[in-house]
Write an enzyme that holds these catalytic residues in place. Structure first.
Site, PDB file in Angstrom:
ATOM      1  N   GLU A 140       0.853  -1.199   0.000  1.00 17.48           N
ATOM      2  CA  GLU A 140       0.000   0.000   0.000  1.00 17.48           C
ATOM      3  C   GLU A 140       0.885   1.245   0.000  1.00 17.48           C
ATOM      4  O   GLU A 140       1.931   1.243   0.641  1.00 17.48           O
ATOM      5  CB  GLU A 140      -0.872  -0.045   1.274  1.00 17.48           C
ATOM      6  N   ASP A 171       0.281   5.337   0.696  1.00 15.15           N
ATOM      7  CA  ASP A 171      -0.801   6.165   1.243  1.00 15.15           C
ATOM      8  C   ASP A 171      -0.536   7.661   1.263  1.00 15.15           C
ATOM      9  O   ASP A 171       0.525   8.091   1.713  1.00 15.15           O
ATOM     10  CB  ASP A 171      -1.014   5.824   2.734  1.00 15.15           C
ATOM     11  N   GLU A 207      -2.846  10.425   3.201  1.00 14.30           N
ATOM     12  CA  GLU A 207      -4.039  10.633   4.025  1.00 14.30           C
ATOM     13  C   GLU A 207      -4.011  12.067   4.552  1.00 14.30           C
ATOM     14  O   GLU A 207      -3.027  12.476   5.153  1.00 14.30           O
ATOM     15  CB  GLU A 207      -4.050   9.654   5.203  1.00 14.30           C
ATOM     16  N   TRP A 214      -8.203   9.064  15.936  1.00 20.97           N
ATOM     17  CA  TRP A 214      -6.760   9.346  15.912  1.00 20.97           C
ATOM     18  C   TRP A 214      -6.338  10.559  15.107  1.00 20.97           C
ATOM     19  O   TRP A 214      -5.243  11.100  15.296  1.00 20.97           O
ATOM     20  CB  TRP A 214      -5.987   8.132  15.376  1.00 20.97           C
TER      21      TRP A 214
END
Ligand SMILES: *[C@@H]1O[C@H](CO)[C@@H](O)[C@H](O)[C@H]1NC(C)=O
Ligand SMILES: *[C@@H]1O[C@H](CO)[C@@H](O)[C@H](O)[C@H]1NC(C)=O
Ligand SMILES: *[C@@H]1O[C@H](CO)[C@@H](O)[C@H](O)[C@H]1NC(C)=O
Length: 283
Positions: A100, A102, A104, A194
């Protein structure tokens, strides 16, 4: 450079059965993954918005899987109070030992900075976060976020400025995404356990729906078919070391904009840093 790159890809295309994607369209290239019509494709597929309300976020994923290539997405993040929201653009393969890559975007209260959190998983293991503040307000305009992935390295770019390089360190035993085809995803979800100030600031649902804009998706990438191994020759014509200009950018970005770097987390890795942190870190 652009023309030699295209020629390079065309020559590969003619030489084998490998298929390449050039350009992109939200209608033809993606499926809705969750959230139904909260994922709203418009303008003949050239733009798309993702919305989140109390009952669901939303997301889309490409129909194709790709093995290496450059992926660009223009994004305009959720304005005003977006605390607790996570808006993503990422690549991922399937399965327990998945890979993966990422991007974000962690929302924040009005006027407080979003964080761009980057990470990658190889053979099922992630935890390689480097997080950045951006040098502009990502909610005011569209900006281009890119993942440039080849067997030697992955480069993350913001408005064409490289902010992170992940080198292939398989030679010292660190797994790297080199064999599992990945789909491209864009999602918006509730991450308030979070995301914002470590989970302290929760989503204010009275501000819903939260909406992020996406447009001009572009993939210059190898489409992995049953003959996915034919992507192995694909490196985007950039199988060279990092040039001086890229190193300079990385140094500047890392000295000014990094919020968190796992390779500097002495508490988390009190008993020793991952191997890839010991080799020249991000340049
Ligand atoms: C997306 O397309 C719709 C329909 O054409 C248009 O109304 C809207 O302004 C577009 N949004 C962006 C951000 O380009
Ligand atoms: C991937 O992880 C599995 C365990 O989950 C391990 O058996 C395998 O050797 C790993 N492969 C590589 C290339 O590191
Ligand atoms: C949100 O704003 C606070 C205060 O400026 C800051 O500490 C934090 O890094 C910002 N971003 C996120 C995602 O929490």
């Amino acid at each position: 450079m652009a023309s030699s790159y295209v020629l390079f890809m065309l020559s590969l295309c003619l030489a084998s059965t490998t298929k390449f994607a050039l350009g992109g369209n939200f209608y033809t290239d993606f499926n809705i993954l969750f959230g139904d019509n909260r994922a709203n494709i418009q303008d003949g597929g050239s733009n798309m918005s993702l919305a989140m309300d109390k009952s669901s976020g939303s997301g889309i994923a490409t129909k194709n899987e790709y093995l290496f290539g450059r992926f660009d997405m223009q994004m305009k993040l959720i304005p005003d109070n977006s605390a607790g929201t996570v808006t993503t653009f990422y690549l991922s393969s399937q399965g327990p030992n998945h890979d993966e890559i990422d991007l974000e975007f962690l929302g924040n209260l009005s006027g407080d900075p979003h964080i761009l959190s980057t990470n990658y998983y190889a053979n099922g293991t992630g935890g390689r976060e480097i997080q950045f503040y951006l040098w502009f307000d990502p909610t005011q305009d569209f900006h281009t976020y890119s993942i440039d992935w080849n067997p030697q390295r992955i480069i993350i770019l913001v408005d064409n400025i490289p902010i992170r390089v992940m080198h292939n360190r398989e030679n010292i035993g660190v797994p790297f995404p080199t064999s599992q085809p990945m789909k491209v995803y864009a999602t918006l979800w509730d991450g308030d356990f979070w995301a914002t100030r470590g989970g302290k600031v929760k989503i204010d649902w009275s501000k819903a729906p939260f909406i992020a804009g996406f447009r001009n998706f572009n993939a210059n990438a190898c489409i992995a078919g049953p003959e996915g191994s034919s992507c192995m020759g694909f490196n985007g014509g950039r199988n060279k070391g990092l040039d001086a200009q890229i190193r300079k950018h990385l140094k500047e970005i890392h000295s000014r904009w990094v919020v968190y770097d796992y390779c500097r987390d002495f508490i988390r890795f009190a008993h020793g840093f991952p191997s890839e942190c010991r080799k020249n870190k991000h340049t």
